[in-house]
Design a protein around this motif. Structure first.
Motif, PDB file in Angstrom:
ATOM      1  N   HIS B  26       0.870  -1.170   0.000  1.00 55.37           N
ATOM      2  CA  HIS B  26       0.000   0.000   0.000  1.00 55.37           C
ATOM      3  C   HIS B  26       0.908   1.222   0.000  1.00 55.37           C
ATOM      4  N   GLU B  28       1.652   4.626   0.928  1.00 54.04           N
ATOM      5  CA  GLU B  28       1.218   5.611   1.924  1.00 54.04           C
ATOM      6  C   GLU B  28       1.439   7.026   1.407  1.00 54.04           C
ATOM      7  N   PRO B  33      -6.240   7.207  -1.134  1.00 58.19           N
ATOM      8  CA  PRO B  33      -6.189   6.180  -0.084  1.00 58.19           C
ATOM      9  C   PRO B  33      -6.086   4.762  -0.631  1.00 58.19           C
ATOM     10  N   ALA B  34      -6.659   4.503  -1.800  1.00 57.26           N
ATOM     11  CA  ALA B  34      -6.593   3.147  -2.347  1.00 57.26           C
ATOM     12  C   ALA B  34      -5.583   3.135  -3.481  1.00 57.26           C
ATOM     13  N   ASP B 101     -12.671  12.884  -6.750  1.00 57.17           N
ATOM     14  CA  ASP B 101     -11.379  12.884  -6.052  1.00 57.17           C
ATOM     15  C   ASP B 101     -10.546  14.074  -6.546  1.00 57.17           C
ATOM     16  N   LEU B 121     -12.402  10.530   1.345  1.00 56.08           N
ATOM     17  CA  LEU B 121     -11.148   9.856   1.679  1.00 56.08           C
ATOM     18  C   LEU B 121     -11.346   8.927   2.874  1.00 56.08           C
ATOM     19  N   GLU B 122     -12.039   9.430   3.905  1.00 55.89           N
ATOM     20  CA  GLU B 122     -12.235   8.629   5.116  1.00 55.89           C
ATOM     21  C   GLU B 122     -13.112   7.417   4.827  1.00 55.89           C
ATOM     22  N   ARG B 125     -10.852   4.906   3.189  1.00 56.65           N
ATOM     23  CA  ARG B 125      -9.881   4.358   4.155  1.00 56.65           C
ATOM     24  C   ARG B 125     -10.521   3.336   5.090  1.00 56.65           C
ATOM     25  N   LEU B 128     -10.461  -0.227   3.778  1.00 55.91           N
ATOM     26  CA  LEU B 128      -9.209  -0.887   3.383  1.00 55.91           C
ATOM     27  C   LEU B 128      -8.890  -2.147   4.193  1.00 55.91           C
TER      28      LEU B 128
END
Lengths: 143, 143
Positions: B26, B28, B33-34, B101, B121-122, B125, B128
Motif C-alpha cells: 500500500h 502511503e 487512499p486506495a 477525487d 477519503l475517510e 480508508r 481498506l
C-alpha cells in the motif's frame, strides 16, 4: 458498442494493426512521437472485465509491442498504462520515454520539465515506419 | 538485486502480501487512499523482460487485485500503470479513482483539479482493512 463512446465510434488514432479482438493505434499529436494505444475492440471498461484467455491475449500483445518498440527505438524506459477516466473503454497506453524528453522522468501527464528537443523527436519519428512494419508482421499472428 | 535500487533495498510501502515472485504494497501518503503497488521481487526494468509464464502470473495477480478493489470500494474507474522512470524496477500502480477525487478525471500525476474531499477519503480508508484481508486470503494462492 456503447452510445457516444469515441473508441466504439472510431479507431481512436492512426491504425497500425487490427485483429479480431484488439487494435493498435498511433496516438497523433500527443507530443511523444512513440505513443501507441492498444485498444480492446469490444466495449469493456476494466482489464478485470476480460476473462483469463482474453487477458492473456492482450498481455502478450502488449509485451510484444513493448519488445518491438524497445528493439527499434531503445527508449530509456517504457511507460504502460490503462487509465480511461475520460474514455472508459479499455485501452492501454504504450509510450517510449527518453532521457531528455519534455517530461522525463515525470509521467507524460505531469507538467513538462523542459522544452521538447526537436532533433530527438525527429530521430524517433524517422524510425517509426520500420517499427510499425515489424508490428504488423510480428503481432498479427501473435496470441 | 541492484545497488541503490529502493525496491531491492526495501518493500517500498506498507506490505499487504508477499509471494515468492511479487509483493503487494500500500502506497502511503500518495493522496489517494486506495493506491497499491504490485512489485516484482527480482530486479527487472520492463514487463517484456519477464517470460510468458511470469507475465501470466503477474497479470493474474493484477487482475485479481483490481477485481477485489472493485468489489470492496466500487471505484468510478481503476487506473493501472507501469512507469518506473525514476525507479526502473518493475512495479505496477493500482489506483482506485472516484468521481470527485482531487484529480478526477485527470491522471493522478497531473495537476489537482479540486481540494480533496475529507469525507470521501475517510470512507475509502475505512474499507481498506476488509479489502486487504480479502487480498491476503484470495491472492496468496492465485497463479
Amino acid at each position: 458498442m456503447a452510445a457516444a463512446c469515441p473508441l466504439c465510434a472510431a479507431d481512436g488514432g492512426r491504425l497500425v494493426l487490427r485483429t479480431p479482438r484488439w487494435r493498435l493505434i498511433h496516438a497523433e499529436g500527443a507530443g511523444f512521437p512513440a505513443f501507441y494505444r492498444l485498444v480492446w475492440n469490444a466495449h469493456v471498461a476494466e482489464f478485470s472485465d476480460l476473462d483469463r484467455g482474453e487477458r492473456a491475449e492482450l498481455t502478450e500483445a502488449l509485451a510484444l509491442a513493448e519488445q518491438l518498440i524497445r528493439e527499434h527505438l531503445a527508449p530509456t524506459k517504457m511507460n504502460v498504462a490503462s487509465l480511461g477516466n475520460m474514455v472508459p473503454h479499455l485501452h492501454w497506453h504504450l509510450i517510449a520515454r527518453f532521457e531528455g524528453d519534455s517530461h522525463f522522468p515525470a509521467p507524460v501527464w505531469a507538467t513538462a520539465v523542459r522544452e521538447p528537443d526537436a532533433a530527438q523527436l525527429e530521430g524517433v519519428r524517422a524510425r517509426l515506419p520500420a517499427l510499425e512494419s515489424a508490428m504488423r508482421e510480428r503481432m498479427a499472428s501473435a496470441r
